[in-house]
Design a protein around this motif. Structure first.
Motif, PDB file in Angstrom:
ATOM      1  N   PRO A 205       2.814 -12.577   7.272  1.00 41.02           N
ATOM      2  CA  PRO A 205       3.083 -11.350   6.514  1.00 41.02           C
ATOM      3  C   PRO A 205       1.850 -10.463   6.392  1.00 41.02           C
ATOM      4  O   PRO A 205       0.719 -10.948   6.265  1.00 41.02           O
ATOM      5  CB  PRO A 205       3.526 -11.875   5.139  1.00 41.02           C
ATOM      6  N   GLN A 206       2.105  -9.149   6.427  1.00 42.14           N
ATOM      7  CA  GLN A 206       1.007  -8.185   6.393  1.00 42.14           C
ATOM      8  C   GLN A 206       0.482  -7.956   4.989  1.00 42.14           C
ATOM      9  O   GLN A 206      -0.615  -7.442   4.813  1.00 42.14           O
ATOM     10  CB  GLN A 206       1.489  -6.852   6.983  1.00 42.14           C
ATOM     11  N   TYR A 207       1.256  -8.273   3.961  1.00 45.08           N
ATOM     12  CA  TYR A 207       0.878  -8.055   2.564  1.00 45.08           C
ATOM     13  C   TYR A 207       1.048  -9.350   1.779  1.00 45.08           C
ATOM     14  O   TYR A 207       1.729 -10.282   2.220  1.00 45.08           O
ATOM     15  CB  TYR A 207       1.757  -6.968   1.926  1.00 45.08           C
ATOM     16  N   CYS A 208       0.466  -9.372   0.599  1.00 47.25           N
ATOM     17  CA  CYS A 208       0.809 -10.412  -0.370  1.00 47.25           C
ATOM     18  C   CYS A 208       2.093  -9.971  -1.056  1.00 47.25           C
ATOM     19  O   CYS A 208       2.120  -8.933  -1.721  1.00 47.25           O
ATOM     20  CB  CYS A 208      -0.305 -10.616  -1.403  1.00 47.25           C
ATOM     21  N   ASP A 209       3.155 -10.742  -0.894  1.00 45.96           N
ATOM     22  CA  ASP A 209       4.447 -10.429  -1.510  1.00 45.96           C
ATOM     23  C   ASP A 209       4.989 -11.668  -2.223  1.00 45.96           C
ATOM     24  O   ASP A 209       6.199 -11.885  -2.312  1.00 45.96           O
ATOM     25  CB  ASP A 209       5.446  -9.925  -0.473  1.00 45.96           C
ATOM     26  N   ALA A 210       4.079 -12.499  -2.741  1.00 48.98           N
ATOM     27  CA  ALA A 210       4.461 -13.781  -3.324  1.00 48.98           C
ATOM     28  C   ALA A 210       5.462 -13.634  -4.467  1.00 48.98           C
ATOM     29  O   ALA A 210       6.319 -14.500  -4.657  1.00 48.98           O
ATOM     30  CB  ALA A 210       3.217 -14.530  -3.809  1.00 48.98           C
ATOM     31  N   CYS A 211       5.366 -12.540  -5.231  1.00 46.50           N
ATOM     32  CA  CYS A 211       6.292 -12.362  -6.358  1.00 46.50           C
ATOM     33  C   CYS A 211       7.729 -12.176  -5.883  1.00 46.50           C
ATOM     34  O   CYS A 211       8.676 -12.399  -6.640  1.00 46.50           O
ATOM     35  CB  CYS A 211       5.864 -11.182  -7.236  1.00 46.50           C
TER      36      CYS A 211
ATOM     37  N   PHE B 170     -18.099 -13.700   3.797  1.00 43.16           N
ATOM     38  CA  PHE B 170     -17.058 -14.728   3.767  1.00 43.16           C
ATOM     39  C   PHE B 170     -16.427 -14.906   5.143  1.00 43.16           C
ATOM     40  O   PHE B 170     -16.484 -14.015   5.995  1.00 43.16           O
ATOM     41  CB  PHE B 170     -15.967 -14.364   2.755  1.00 43.16           C
ATOM     42  N   ARG B 171     -15.796 -16.048   5.330  1.00 39.64           N
ATOM     43  CA  ARG B 171     -15.076 -16.307   6.574  1.00 39.64           C
ATOM     44  C   ARG B 171     -13.940 -15.300   6.717  1.00 39.64           C
ATOM     45  O   ARG B 171     -13.118 -15.149   5.807  1.00 39.64           O
ATOM     46  CB  ARG B 171     -14.526 -17.728   6.559  1.00 39.64           C
ATOM     47  N   PRO B 172     -13.860 -14.604   7.859  1.00 42.67           N
ATOM     48  CA  PRO B 172     -12.821 -13.576   8.030  1.00 42.67           C
ATOM     49  C   PRO B 172     -11.415 -14.180   7.947  1.00 42.67           C
ATOM     50  O   PRO B 172     -11.152 -15.267   8.455  1.00 42.67           O
ATOM     51  CB  PRO B 172     -13.095 -13.016   9.430  1.00 42.67           C
ATOM     52  N   GLN B 173     -10.519 -13.456   7.285  1.00 38.80           N
ATOM     53  CA  GLN B 173      -9.115 -13.849   7.197  1.00 38.80           C
ATOM     54  C   GLN B 173      -8.248 -12.609   7.370  1.00 38.80           C
ATOM     55  O   GLN B 173      -8.717 -11.490   7.179  1.00 38.80           O
ATOM     56  CB  GLN B 173      -8.820 -14.501   5.845  1.00 38.80           C
ATOM     57  N   LYS B 174      -6.996 -12.817   7.732  1.00 36.54           N
ATOM     58  CA  LYS B 174      -6.077 -11.692   7.852  1.00 36.54           C
ATOM     59  C   LYS B 174      -5.794 -11.133   6.462  1.00 36.54           C
ATOM     60  O   LYS B 174      -5.398 -11.875   5.568  1.00 36.54           O
ATOM     61  CB  LYS B 174      -4.776 -12.125   8.511  1.00 36.54           C
ATOM     62  N   PRO B 175      -5.997  -9.836   6.234  1.00 39.05           N
ATOM     63  CA  PRO B 175      -5.815  -9.255   4.893  1.00 39.05           C
ATOM     64  C   PRO B 175      -4.395  -9.417   4.382  1.00 39.05           C
ATOM     65  O   PRO B 175      -3.426  -9.423   5.150  1.00 39.05           O
ATOM     66  CB  PRO B 175      -6.160  -7.774   5.099  1.00 39.05           C
TER      67      PRO B 175
END
Length: 494
Positions: A464-470, A256-261
């Motif tokens: 942002p370094q993490y998923c923090d959508a909640c 896959f196309r690289p993305q920032k984790p």
């Protein structure tokens, strides 16, 4: 293919535990004797990630693919010799689930993974942790082109996309299918001889690689490796696909196309078991660090620090160590109450939390108590716990929460209430404090949470370094299906 199933049974959630629930746990192994026994043990270790249903698929050279799917707990379904004898082979995958996509709270046996498909080059099974945010769109397109779905699960889309691929091998077909998928996915899959693991480019959900004897293991968490005596090799990287066989070992590539984790930060707060390792960090130590950070941000004069068991325990210990206020088990959990317990009549249902938790009255009476919990979702359980503490004679009740306010739903594989049911989406912190009826209420800040998980500079607001959508309402992958259904994304004013 040998298929062992059980009749549909309604899931039992008689008491609202007011917690976010991870959708599922996945496990697979290759190159071992009696793979099904390893898988059952691994799924048992991952039971906290899903308690509604489980399934196992194996392959044996004599009997071919074999499958068993059951409603309920692993210990109740995959421990009998009769069932396990139907699952021979040295390769297999397994899955435990809650229902998020599909018929929420209405799990049917047809929705229980792993899913199996027969292709021109042979059969394949797949188990998925996460959520496909464009599943409705994909499903509609596939049905218009002639696909016939057997379940209501979004994960089945992957099997149908693979069936329509012109790839020469099953891993090739999986790659092509996953390029059309949006959202979050950690996947274990299998052919007759190969075990496949893959994470989405953002790496939202976890997946680790282990080694046991001459064989290999893939699992959602390291605690599932520990139970079978496997050695942790490494985490599967975001956007990585590994193809593992007994003869060639581990082959890795990045399709896959690289993305920032953007790994899910709530894995550190609640979802993962405290004895697991995430990103090279002990989950237990991270949660203790969250408690320490919370004590710095929100100090309060009190006599005792008490966890809301069991998820609040490490943070409460950290809060106590940082504040110098004694730690105490002011609330005791009934360890023997299963999810089904008894058929809940209205009078029993009204007992609610008291069936699971009981206050240590001798310890609490006359004390100013700090209660440390991992989160507040609807607030219903928090109110009941506050009532129990005050009924036991506490002088004051202070809540300290080891996560920021949960104000937005998760669309990446977590069972989250609609936004209007989230307390933090509708009230300020002061309003929540008054609603819960406690003397004070404080949440850890988003920057404080980031510092506790190892980001010394806090949250990078630009990236942002993490998923923090909640917590933030900033979704790294646009939830296309939910937007089409009317979900309103965060506005600039919010």
């Amino acid at each position: 293919m040998s298929i062992e199933t059980a009749p549909d049974m309604p899931p039992a959630h008689p008491f609202d535990d007011d917690k976010l629930r991870e959708e599922c746990g996945i496990f697979g192994c290759v190159g071992v004797v009696d793979a099904a026994n390893f898988i059952a043990l691994g799924l048992h270790a991952l039971q906290h990630r899903g308690q509604e249903a489980g399934g196992i698929v194996t392959h044996d050279t004599e009997t071919g693919f074999n499958q068993a799917r059951r409603m309920g707990l692993v210990r109740d379904n995959f421990t009998s010799q009769k069932v396990m004898e139907t699952l021979p082979g040295a390769i297999g995958i397994g899955h435990v689930r809650y229902s998020t996509a599909g018929s929420k709270g209405q799990t049917a046996i047809r929705d229980v993974q792993p899913f199996f498909g027969e292709f021109s080059m042979g059969g394949a099974a797949i188990a998925h942790n996460g959520n496909i945010t464009n599943a409705v769109q994909l499903r509609r397109e596939l049905i218009e082109r002639g696909s016939i779905f057997q379940s209501s699960s979004d994960s089945e889309c992957i099997i149908h996309l693979m069936a329509r691929s012109m790839g020469r091998t099953i891993p090739d077909r999986m790659e092509e299918a996953l390029r059309k998928v949006e959202g979050a996915f950690s996947i274990v899959a299998m052919t007759r001889s190969k075990l496949i693991g893959c994470r989405d480019p953002l790496g939202v959900r976890p997946l680790v690689l282990g080694k046991v004897g001459d064989g290999f293991v893939l699992a959602s968490e390291t605690c599932a490796l520990d139970i079978i005596g496997a050695e942790l090799v490494r985490e599967i990287e975001p956007g990585e696909m590994v193809v593992i066989s007994a003869d060639k070992g581990v082959q890795s590539h990045f399709p896959f196309r690289p993305q920032k984790p953007r790994f899910c930060v709530f894995e550190h707060v609640y979802f993962s078991r405290p004895d697991s390792i995430l990103g090279g960090r002990s989950v237990y130590e991270t949660r203790e660090a969250i408690g320490r950070e919370l004590a710095k941000e929100a100090p309060v004069d009190a006599d005792l620090v008490c966890p809301v068991p069991d998820s609040g325990t490490p943070a409460a210990i950290g809060f106590s160590l940082e504040s110098g206020i004694p730690y105490a088990m002011g609330i005791i959990r009934n360890q023997y109450m299963g999810r089904t317990f008894i058929e809940p009549t209205e009078s029993i249902r009204n007992m609610g939390v008291r069936l699971k938790l009981n206050v240590n009255r001798a310890l609490i009476k006359g004390k100013r108590v700090i209660l440390v919990d991992d989160s507040v979702v609807r607030g219903t359980t928090s109110i009941k716990i506050r009532e129990m503490i005050l009924d036991a004679g506490a002088k004051e009740v202070h809540f300290r929460i080891a996560s920021p306010p949960t104000a937005w739903p998760c669309f990446y594989g977590v069972d989250t209430p609609n936004r209007e049911k989230l307390l933090a989406a509708n009230m300020s912190e002061d309003e929540m404090c008054a609603h819960l009826g406690v003397d004070s209420l404080r949440f850890i800040s988003l920057d404080g949470l980031y510092r506790a998980v190892g980001e010394s500079g806090g949250r990078n607001k630009a990236q942002p370094q993490y998923c923090d959508a909640c917590f933030s309402g900033e979704y790294p992958v646009e939830p296309a299906d939910m937007i089409d259904a009317g979900f309103q994304m965060k506005t600039a004013a919010e």
